[in-house]
Design a protein around this motif. Structure first.
Motif, short mmCIF file in Angstrom:
data_model
loop_
_atom_site.label_atom_id
_atom_site.label_comp_id
_atom_site.label_asym_id
_atom_site.label_seq_id
_atom_site.Cartn_x
_atom_site.Cartn_y
_atom_site.Cartn_z
N GLY A 1 68.44 61.10 115.48
CA GLY A 1 68.43 59.66 115.29
C GLY A 1 69.42 58.94 116.18
O GLY A 1 69.53 57.71 116.10
N GLU A 2 70.13 59.65 117.04
CA GLU A 2 71.12 59.04 117.92
C GLU A 2 70.43 58.09 118.90
O GLU A 2 69.43 58.43 119.52
CB GLU A 2 71.88 60.11 118.70
CG GLU A 2 72.90 59.54 119.67
CD GLU A 2 73.53 60.61 120.54
OE1 GLU A 2 74.37 60.25 121.38
OE2 GLU A 2 73.16 61.80 120.39
N MET A 3 70.99 56.87 119.04
CA MET A 3 70.47 55.92 120.00
C MET A 3 70.97 56.28 121.39
O MET A 3 72.18 56.47 121.59
CB MET A 3 70.90 54.49 119.64
CG MET A 3 70.37 54.03 118.29
SD MET A 3 68.58 54.12 118.18
CE MET A 3 68.32 54.35 116.43
N LEU A 4 70.06 56.36 122.32
CA LEU A 4 70.40 56.87 123.66
C LEU A 4 70.38 55.82 124.75
O LEU A 4 70.93 56.03 125.82
CB LEU A 4 69.44 58.01 124.03
CG LEU A 4 69.39 59.18 123.06
CD1 LEU A 4 68.29 60.15 123.45
CD2 LEU A 4 70.75 59.89 123.03
N GLY A 5 69.72 54.71 124.51
CA GLY A 5 69.68 53.68 125.54
C GLY A 5 68.76 52.55 125.14
O GLY A 5 67.87 52.72 124.29
N GLU A 6 68.98 51.38 125.73
CA GLU A 6 68.14 50.22 125.45
C GLU A 6 67.94 49.43 126.73
O GLU A 6 68.86 49.32 127.55
CB GLU A 6 68.76 49.34 124.37
CG GLU A 6 67.85 48.23 123.90
CD GLU A 6 68.27 47.63 122.56
OE1 GLU A 6 67.78 46.54 122.24
OE2 GLU A 6 69.06 48.26 121.84
N GLY A 7 66.73 48.91 126.90
CA GLY A 7 66.43 48.13 128.09
C GLY A 7 65.56 46.94 127.77
O GLY A 7 64.95 46.87 126.71
N GLN A 8 65.53 45.99 128.70
CA GLN A 8 64.77 44.76 128.51
C GLN A 8 63.71 44.63 129.60
O GLN A 8 63.89 45.10 130.73
CB GLN A 8 65.70 43.54 128.55
CG GLN A 8 66.85 43.59 127.56
CD GLN A 8 66.37 43.56 126.13
OE1 GLN A 8 65.47 42.79 125.78
NE2 GLN A 8 66.97 44.39 125.27
N GLY A 9 62.62 43.98 129.25
CA GLY A 9 61.55 43.72 130.19
C GLY A 9 60.91 42.38 129.91
O GLY A 9 61.31 41.67 128.99
N PRO A 10 59.89 42.01 130.68
CA PRO A 10 59.23 40.72 130.48
C PRO A 10 58.41 40.69 129.20
O PRO A 10 58.16 41.73 128.58
CB PRO A 10 58.34 40.60 131.72
CG PRO A 10 58.07 42.02 132.12
CD PRO A 10 59.33 42.78 131.80
N GLY A 11 57.99 39.51 128.81
CA GLY A 11 57.19 39.35 127.61
C GLY A 11 55.73 39.68 127.81
O GLY A 11 55.28 39.97 128.93
N VAL A 12 54.98 39.62 126.72
CA VAL A 12 53.56 39.92 126.75
C VAL A 12 52.79 38.68 126.32
O VAL A 12 53.35 37.72 125.79
CB VAL A 12 53.20 41.10 125.83
CG1 VAL A 12 53.94 42.35 126.26
CG2 VAL A 12 53.53 40.77 124.37
N CYS A 13 51.47 38.71 126.55
CA CYS A 13 50.59 37.69 126.00
C CYS A 13 49.43 38.41 125.32
O CYS A 13 49.39 39.65 125.30
CB CYS A 13 50.09 36.74 127.10
SG CYS A 13 49.09 37.53 128.38
N HIS A 14 48.49 37.68 124.77
CA HIS A 14 47.38 38.31 124.06
C HIS A 14 46.60 39.19 125.03
O HIS A 14 46.33 38.81 126.17
CB HIS A 14 46.47 37.24 123.46
CG HIS A 14 45.58 37.76 122.38
ND1 HIS A 14 44.46 38.52 122.64
CD2 HIS A 14 45.65 37.64 121.03
CE1 HIS A 14 43.87 38.85 121.50
NE2 HIS A 14 44.57 38.33 120.50
N LEU A 15 46.23 40.38 124.57
CA LEU A 15 45.54 41.32 125.44
C LEU A 15 44.18 40.83 125.89
O LEU A 15 43.63 41.31 126.89
CB LEU A 15 45.39 42.68 124.74
CG LEU A 15 46.67 43.51 124.61
CD1 LEU A 15 46.37 44.82 123.90
CD2 LEU A 15 47.29 43.77 125.97
N ALA A 16 43.62 39.86 125.18
CA ALA A 16 42.33 39.31 125.58
C ALA A 16 42.44 38.31 126.73
O ALA A 16 41.43 37.96 127.34
CB ALA A 16 41.64 38.65 124.40
N ALA A 17 43.66 37.89 127.03
CA ALA A 17 43.86 36.98 128.16
C ALA A 17 43.62 37.73 129.47
O ALA A 17 43.74 38.96 129.54
CB ALA A 17 45.27 36.40 128.13
N ALA A 18 43.31 36.98 130.51
CA ALA A 18 42.97 37.59 131.79
C ALA A 18 44.07 38.52 132.30
O ALA A 18 43.80 39.60 132.83
CB ALA A 18 42.68 36.51 132.82
#
Length: 325
Positions: A27-44
């Protein structure tokens, strides 16, 4: 030393995506990262944005690991716009498996409200309560002791963002335009919001410029949401129009909780607030608490045990044993 059994939990929202890596055994936390957001998968561009969000945030999280090539064994993903039991959820699982190079049975993709609820409950998954999320969007989901769940709102910012930062920002901006053309008395709110958009109140073409700005492809829900703190500050300073905007959002959030409480027959439920708007807009949270007292007697705002990434990690951990339904 044994190589960690690496699992990932993702919280993919409309504004940004977080990835947290953990050792499945310890259960040890090993790392965290950030990325861009998402939109609805049905969008182009939905599938492409979904893949990018997962891959970028995972790559950033891996920067915290020793360069030993530790492989990923499973992933849990809570993403905005994923409806449980839908074809969109199936598509999300396929895209995630491809993006993360995992077998399909080692990936779970669900709505971010579901992973947030798991995180809020912590180790008490058999308990009951209601999760309220107010960030760029808004949604609420609850569970009763029998394991039944019910959700309210969260039908997309164009249709149903009541209580969200997007609605607060949009309504504040709309009010400022009503002030500009004389439908409402002018107040410092207009100058504050327009300055946030780099528009001068002295410019005779300012309203037209705002009309053009909000329909630009890059503005969208996040563009309105960025204005919410300006509305909240004006409300805190006594601006009646801004205060009314915040009050409507607080009432909308309280109604979601009350509706879920009634549907699931929850008496004096625990309510866990999450999301940037409820975390950072103190007035919204304060007014929510007051509104809950009126429409959901006995409800108590409580601190979540953990966050949505932790809830997603619990799904990934279960993947190593058997695929959750």
């Amino acid at each position: 030393m044994a190589e960690p059994s690496l699992i990932a939990g993702f919280d993919a929202g409309q504004t940004h995506t977080s990835c947290r890596l953990s050792d499945a055994c310890s259960g040890e936390m090993l790392g965290e990262g950030q990325g861009p957001g998402v939109c609805h998968l049905a969008a182009a561009d939905g599938p492409a944005r979904f893949r990018q969000a997962l891959q970028v945030s995972l790559a950033q999280a891996r920067l915290h690991l020793p360069p030993t090539g530790t492989s990923l064994l499973a992933a849990g993903i809570g993403a905005s716009g994923i409806e449980v039991g839908s074809s969109v959820q199936e598509l999300g699982c396929q895209l995630a498996a491809e993006a993360l190079q995992l077998p399909l049975e080692r990936v779970v993709v669900t709505g971010d409200e579901r992973t947030a609820l798991r995180g809020a409950m912590g180790n008490h998954q058999g308990g009951a309560g209601i999760l309220l999320i107010s960030g760029t969007g808004s949604i609420a989901v609850g569970r009763n002791p029998a394991g039944q769940e019910h959700r309210c709102s969260g039908w997309g910012w164009l249709l149903d963002g009541a209580g969200s930062a997007t609605d607060i920002g949009r309504d504040g901006l709309a009010l400022s335009l009503a002030m500009a053309d004389g439908r409402q008395p002018d107040s410092p709110l207009r100058a504050r919001i327009w300055a946030g958009l780099n528009v001068s109140t002295g410019d005779p073409q300012a309203a037209q410029a705002i009309k053009a700005l909000v329909v630009e492809p890059g503005f969208g829900a996040a563009g309105f949401a960025r204005l919410a703190p300006l509305v909240a500050v004006a409300a805190s300073e006594g601006d009646a129009g801004a205060a009314a905007v915040v009050e409507r959002s607080a009432q909308a959030l309280a109604l979601m909780a009350a509706t879920i409480g009634t549907r699931l027959q929850l008496s004096a439920p625990r309510v866990w607030p999450m999301g940037g708007a409820l975390e950072h807009l103190a007035l919204l949270r304060c007014r929510l608490e007051a509104c809950l007292e009126e429409c959901c007697p006995g409800a108590q705002l409580q601190i979540p045990a953990a966050d949505a990434c932790s809830g997603a990690l619990s799904l990934a951990r279960e993947c190593l044993e058997t695929r959750p339904r």
